[in-house]
Design a protein around this motif. Structure first.
Motif, PDB file in Angstrom:
ATOM      1  N   ALA A  33       0.834  -1.210   0.000  1.00  0.00           N
ATOM      2  CA  ALA A  33       0.000   0.000   0.000  1.00  0.00           C
ATOM      3  C   ALA A  33       0.869   1.262   0.000  1.00  0.00           C
ATOM      4  O   ALA A  33       0.416   2.330  -0.399  1.00  0.00           O
ATOM      5  N   ASP A  60      -0.962  -4.247   6.918  1.00  0.00           N
ATOM      6  CA  ASP A  60      -2.421  -4.244   7.135  1.00  0.00           C
ATOM      7  C   ASP A  60      -2.989  -5.648   7.387  1.00  0.00           C
ATOM      8  O   ASP A  60      -4.207  -5.835   7.472  1.00  0.00           O
ATOM      9  N   LYS A  75     -15.825  -9.284  -3.285  1.00  0.00           N
ATOM     10  CA  LYS A  75     -15.075  -8.151  -2.719  1.00  0.00           C
ATOM     11  C   LYS A  75     -15.939  -7.236  -1.837  1.00  0.00           C
ATOM     12  O   LYS A  75     -15.530  -6.122  -1.532  1.00  0.00           O
ATOM     13  N   PHE A 135     -14.423  -3.869  -0.208  1.00  0.00           N
ATOM     14  CA  PHE A 135     -14.730  -2.593  -0.867  1.00  0.00           C
ATOM     15  C   PHE A 135     -15.663  -1.685  -0.061  1.00  0.00           C
ATOM     16  O   PHE A 135     -15.724  -0.493  -0.317  1.00  0.00           O
ATOM     17  N   PRO A 174     -15.605  -0.513   3.148  1.00  0.00           N
ATOM     18  CA  PRO A 174     -14.959   0.639   3.792  1.00  0.00           C
ATOM     19  C   PRO A 174     -14.280   1.569   2.784  1.00  0.00           C
ATOM     20  O   PRO A 174     -14.202   2.774   3.001  1.00  0.00           O
ATOM     21  N   LYS A 175     -13.822   1.016   1.676  1.00  0.00           N
ATOM     22  CA  LYS A 175     -13.091   1.822   0.695  1.00  0.00           C
ATOM     23  C   LYS A 175     -14.039   2.724  -0.099  1.00  0.00           C
ATOM     24  O   LYS A 175     -13.769   3.898  -0.303  1.00  0.00           O
ATOM     25  N   PHE A 176     -15.162   2.162  -0.553  1.00  0.00           N
ATOM     26  CA  PHE A 176     -16.058   2.899  -1.446  1.00  0.00           C
ATOM     27  C   PHE A 176     -17.339   3.389  -0.775  1.00  0.00           C
ATOM     28  O   PHE A 176     -18.052   4.226  -1.338  1.00  0.00           O
ATOM     29  N   PRO A 187      -4.426   0.488  -4.572  1.00  0.00           N
ATOM     30  CA  PRO A 187      -4.525   0.252  -3.121  1.00  0.00           C
ATOM     31  C   PRO A 187      -4.822   1.524  -2.320  1.00  0.00           C
ATOM     32  O   PRO A 187      -5.571   1.494  -1.362  1.00  0.00           O
ATOM     33  N   GLU A 188      -4.236   2.666  -2.687  1.00  0.00           N
ATOM     34  CA  GLU A 188      -4.480   3.908  -1.950  1.00  0.00           C
ATOM     35  C   GLU A 188      -5.138   4.922  -2.880  1.00  0.00           C
ATOM     36  O   GLU A 188      -4.696   5.101  -4.019  1.00  0.00           O
ATOM     37  N   LEU A 189      -6.182   5.600  -2.393  1.00  0.00           N
ATOM     38  CA  LEU A 189      -6.942   6.518  -3.261  1.00  0.00           C
ATOM     39  C   LEU A 189      -7.019   7.924  -2.704  1.00  0.00           C
ATOM     40  O   LEU A 189      -7.176   8.109  -1.500  1.00  0.00           O
ATOM     41  N   LEU A 208     -11.527   9.092  -6.158  1.00  0.00           N
ATOM     42  CA  LEU A 208     -12.783   8.467  -5.761  1.00  0.00           C
ATOM     43  C   LEU A 208     -13.958   9.166  -6.436  1.00  0.00           C
ATOM     44  O   LEU A 208     -14.857   8.521  -6.998  1.00  0.00           O
TER      45      LEU A 208
END
Ligand code: HEM
Length: 410
Positions: free
Chosen positions: A14, A42, A66, A70, A72-74, A181-183, A188
């Motif tokens: 990451a 992580d 996924k 996904f 928490p990410k999206f 991995p990092e956005l 976004l």
């Protein structure tokens, strides 16, 4: 450069070390040798050996679903809906149902009419390149060739009119960019807007095609719409999988063409060899897929306790399969850091393996073969203007631009 042991122990995908994206191969080699199933900070694992990757790909205890990863990410967003509806990020039975349709639409026999379109597109792009090269000008082959071929081909499968194709390319890059991995907040936002605009566009196209059928024998959009009409595919599934098809075949194939041209122009003796044996273009494509894999990473989540490579994985653990590292594993490939277009066998993992193995592999191989073969034939003096900048993405390996010239006109 061999990375110090301490740096390997603390390797974090990451937050990769400086220079990693430009040349990840020394890191891959050190990980394969000393820490082949590496625990990242992580809690996820990075798998770099060929045999271990293959075992994970073929084991049903490793899920592609996924949703947990996904959420928490999206959050609840268009990107979340899109990526969790794409067949690649699902398990059976949904995966099996959608895959069988796409596999039918992309099998070698069905894509024959697409090959005719491909040859036409490539010939037209080469004419445009000849005009650009005229007068000794440099041309960026990513922008003016490699990225144009796949968008044209997938657009023709989805029957997207020519004037709309630039939008597709823009949307696709934004949606795939969100898989890094990092956005940033900007990436976004860009990705979410791209999904929404793309869905609106496809909804309108499906409606239009109902009253204006394309009549094309390889019309994937109509094949999928027919499934929807028979109740076998919900509307969201139809639309998201059309988007996925473009995303799956766009940047990957752009990079296959870009990386292939780069390898042939820079790796010792490769181009000369191909000139003497044009039939070796098939091997050159396979070797590019292995040596400079367009898709460097794959992901799985452990769904039942499983032991691989001496490590026990507990349910819920995230696994990253490093295709780029597996494809340079000396236990599978002799002299793995050598680009050898006659390499046999060449069982690389560039298209993955198991139930999710790439559905578009025949199409991708043909695109690479026709595009690179015709380019080098038409411009025998093609050369790089300067070393190209590597695109700063971890998952997809390719160049930002590939500035070239032809010496006869320089
Ligand atoms: C050089 C070009 C390409 C590369 C390197 C590539 C690579 C891959 C890889 C590694 C996977 C497996 C992902 C996973 O399991 O995690 C995959 C899946 C897939 N690819 Fe490709 N791909 C390429 C071109 C294409 C093209 C041209 C299409 C179609 C137009 C396509 C359609 C798909 C589809 C539909 C899947 C999902 C299969 C499934 O989940 O069952 N790909 N690809």
């Amino acid at each position: 450069m061999v990375p110090p042991a301490d740096d390997i122990a603390h390797f974090d995908l990451a937050h990769p070390p400086a220079g990693f994206i430009d040349d990840p191969f020394p890191w891959y080699a050190a990980l394969r040798d000393t820490d082949p199933i590496h625990r990242c900070p992580d809690g996820s694992y990075l798998v770099t050996r060929y045999d271990d990757c293959l075992q994970v790909y073929r084991n049903s205890n490793f899920s592609s679903d996924k949703r947990r990863l996904f959420r928490p990410k999206f959050g609840a967003s268009p990107l979340f809906s899109h990526h969790t509806t794409s067949l690649v990020f699902n398990d059976p039975p949904y995966h099996t149902r959608v895959r069988s349709t796409l596999a039918e639409a992309l099998k070698p026999k069905t894509i024959e009419p697409t090959i005719v379109a491909l040859e036409r597109v490539v010939a037209q792009l080469l004419d445009e390149l000849a005009q650009r090269f005229a007068g000794g000008h440099e041309v960026d082959l990513i922008e003016h060739f490699a990225s144009r071929v796949p968008v044209e081909i997938i657009s023709s499968l989805l029957t997207v009119p020519e004037e709309d194709r630039d939008n597709l390319r823009r949307w696709s890059l934004a949606i795939l960019g969100a898989l890094e991995p990092e956005l940033t907040a900007e990436q976004l936002d860009l990705g979410n807007r791209a999904v929404t605009e793309f869905l609106d566009y496809l909804r309108a196209l499906v409606k239009y095609r109902r009253s204006h059928p394309s009549g094309a024998p390889n019309d994937v959009l109509s094949t999928l719409t027919a499934l929807h009409d028979r109740g076998e595919l919900r509307e969201t599934e139809l639309l998201h999988n059309c988007i996925f098809l473009l995303n799956a075949g766009h940047e990957t194939t752009t990079n296959l063409i870009g990386n292939g041209v780069h390898c042939l122009l820079t790796e010792s003796g490769a181009r000369q060899h191909l000139r003497q044996r044009p039939a070796s273009i098939k091997g050159a494509i396979e070797e590019t897929l292995r040596f400079a894999s367009p898709n460097q990473l794959g992901n799985r989540e452990v769904s039942a306790t499983t032991r691989i490579g001496g490590v026990t994985f507990e349910p819920g653990t995230q696994i990253t399969l490093c295709i780029g590292a597996a494809n340079r594993d000396a236990t599978q490939f002799d002299n793995p850091d050598r680009f050898d277009i006659e390499r046999t066998p060449n069982h690389h993992l560039a298209f993955a393996s198991g139930i999710h193995a790439c559905v578009g592999m025949s199409l991708a191989r043909i695109e690479g073969k026709v595009a690179i073969g015709a380019l080098l034939e038409q411009f025998p003096t093609l050369e790089l203007a300067r070393p190209p900048p590597v695109r700063q993405r971890i998952r997809f390996r390719g160049f930002e631009r590939l500035d070239t010239g032809v010496s006869a006109s320089r």
